[in-house]
Design an enzyme around this catalytic site. Structure first.
Site, mmCIF file in Angstrom:
data_model
loop_
_atom_site.group_PDB
_atom_site.id
_atom_site.type_symbol
_atom_site.label_atom_id
_atom_site.label_comp_id
_atom_site.label_asym_id
_atom_site.label_seq_id
_atom_site.Cartn_x
_atom_site.Cartn_y
_atom_site.Cartn_z
ATOM 1 N NE ARG A 1 -7.975 9.496 9.840
ATOM 2 C CZ ARG A 1 -7.929 7.914 9.547
ATOM 3 N NH1 ARG A 1 -8.012 7.145 10.691
ATOM 4 N NH2 ARG A 1 -7.427 7.743 8.605
ATOM 5 C CB VAL A 2 -13.612 9.041 11.600
ATOM 6 C CG1 VAL A 2 -14.486 7.619 11.259
ATOM 7 C CG2 VAL A 2 -14.446 9.405 13.061
ATOM 8 N N GLY A 3 -11.509 7.305 10.049
ATOM 9 C CA GLY A 3 -11.061 6.673 8.745
ATOM 10 C C GLY A 3 -12.109 5.999 8.056
ATOM 11 C CG ASP A 4 -10.843 2.889 5.477
ATOM 12 O OD1 ASP A 4 -9.993 3.471 6.156
ATOM 13 O OD2 ASP A 4 -10.863 1.828 4.649
ATOM 14 C CB THR B 1 -6.560 -2.732 5.568
ATOM 15 O OG1 THR B 1 -5.396 -2.119 6.172
ATOM 16 C CG2 THR B 1 -6.098 -3.865 4.587
ATOM 17 N N GLY B 2 -5.959 0.218 4.677
ATOM 18 C CA GLY B 2 -5.186 1.192 3.891
ATOM 19 C C GLY B 2 -5.228 2.597 4.604
ATOM 20 N N GLY C 1 -7.185 5.577 4.978
ATOM 21 C CA GLY C 1 -8.348 5.830 5.262
ATOM 22 C C GLY C 1 -8.994 6.855 4.162
ATOM 23 C CB THR D 1 -7.376 -1.951 9.685
ATOM 24 O OG1 THR D 1 -7.277 -0.497 10.026
ATOM 25 C CG2 THR D 1 -8.765 -2.447 9.309
HETATM 26 N N1 ASP Z 1 -8.049 2.055 7.068
HETATM 27 C C1 ASP Z 1 -7.489 2.666 8.458
HETATM 28 C C2 ASP Z 1 -7.852 3.936 8.893
HETATM 29 O O1 ASP Z 1 -7.735 4.810 7.687
HETATM 30 C C3 ASP Z 1 -6.229 2.274 8.711
HETATM 31 C C4 ASP Z 1 -5.823 0.744 8.597
HETATM 32 O O2 ASP Z 1 -6.112 0.097 7.435
HETATM 33 O O3 ASP Z 1 -5.100 0.151 9.236
HETATM 34 O O4 ASP Z 1 -8.354 4.257 9.945
#
Ligand code: ASP
Length: 358
Positions: free
Chosen positions: A248-251, A271-272, A274, A220
């Protein structure tokens, strides 16, 4: 006479403000956290990553130097990263289980707490521009899927064929992730026992997170900026996680989880993994620790990334910036692509854990 006096005062004020505030402009970016070690990286790859980070920093900083707003600067820096196939945002985004690229992005303006986000868009070349359009041109905060794509088109944003986002490396990553998934599915019992032996209560969790984490690289991208008017902004853009399904949707597009900005406290982009970042309300939590507990930026960011997230098992990091221009970039993974512009206008890029702020 009165007019001349007003003019002199105005000139004096605007001149000192200008001189003062251009010293205070700040820009920080990230290109994802994860298992990023010297061992896993060739000299060439490292050079390529640093070059794109550097370009994003320079372009974003130029916007601030020329008197642009923090929202403009965040957009500019993120677009450079979205256009690079090296990062998991825009071109180079990861693939869903169905072999598609579904992109998420968000923006928040610390000046007025306005925010915009899109999730699951498939045709917007630069999803960050769609998030900004949602903030500025709609009464909403988040639009999703086909509706968000349609809105972006109506706003005259650059639309591409979904095949634009294809990269071979990311497609291979999907095939690999799918392979481990089929192991997970047909092993169910065997792996369940393995996982139970390893002390995992459900017997499922470990193999699941392996699939989700794509070798634990979260590519990200994000940016936080402080402009000469003293306004903070934060933005984040991503393809999400390899092999994600069911929409699916992340953070990243969730205001308060992956992105948050408030002039009174700080601007944060995360980033991480999510799912953890959503449950820990990471970006807002950092701001809240400053607002309600009076913590400074560094302590607030460390509290959430190095304590709360670790205790929950959430891997990743954040970039954060406060109204005084202090920067914090904690991460609990092996590495995080990151960078900022120093006081003297020089850009600094960092990738590994042992690289300290210069
Ligand atoms: N945080 C992002 C997600 O969970 C992934 C990422 O940080 O690369 O969609």
């Amino acid at each position: 006479m009165k007019n001349i006096y007003t003019l002199i005062v105005f000139f004096f004020l605007s001149h000192t403000l200008h001189a003062q505030d251009n010293n205070n402009i700040k820009l920080v970016i990230h290109g994802g956290a994860g298992t990023i070690t010297r061992k896993n990286m060739t000299a060439e790859q490292e050079k390529a990553y640093r070059a794109v980070l550097d370009n994003a920093l320079q372009k974003g900083y130029l916007v601030l130097k020329n008197g642009g707003t923090s929202v403009n600067a965040v957009q500019t820096a993120i677009m450079v990263l979205e256009d690079s196939p090296l990062f998991n945002a825009g071109k180079g985004a990861v693939f869903t289980h169905e072999g598609k690229n579904e992109l998420d992005a968000s923006i928040m303006d610390g000046k007025n707490l306005m925010a915009g986000a899109v999730a699951g868009v498939t045709t917007v070349k630069n999803p960050i521009t769609a998030a900004i359009a949602v903030m500025e041109k709609s009464p909403h905060v988040m639009l999703t899927g086909a509706g968000a794509d349609r809105f972006a088109k109506e706003q005259g944003l650059q639309i591409v064929d979904p095949s634009y986002f294809y990269t071979e490396a990311r497609y291979k990553a999907l095939l690999n992730a799918k392979k481990s998934e089929s192991i997970e599915l047909d092993h169910s019992d065997k792996a369940k026992k393995e996982n139970l032996k390893k002390g995992n209560k459900t017997g499922h969790r470990e193999s699941k997170s392996l699939i989700f984490s794509e070798g634990k690289k979260f590519g990200t991208v994000g940016c936080v900026a402080l402009d000469k008017y003293g306004n903070l902004a934060a933005g984040t853009s991503t393809g999400g996680m390899t092999n994600k399904r069911y929409g699916r949707v992340g953070d990243a597009p969730i205001i308060g989880a992956g992105t948050y900005a408030n002039n009174e406290t700080c601007a944060v982009s995360a980033t991480g993994h999510g799912e953890f970042f959503i449950r820990a309300a990471v970006a807002h939590d950092i701001s809240a620790l400053m607002e309600y507990k009076g913590l400074n930026l560094q302590d607030a960011a460390n509290e959430v990334v190095m304590k709360k997230l670790i205790a929950m098992g959430g891997e990743g990091g954040v970039i954060a910036l406060d109204k005084k221009g202090n920067i914090s970039m904690p991460f609990n993974s092996e590495g995080m692509y990151r960078g900022y512009i120093r006081h003297d206008g020089q850009s600094v890029t960092m990738i590994y854990k042992d690289e300290l702020k210069k």
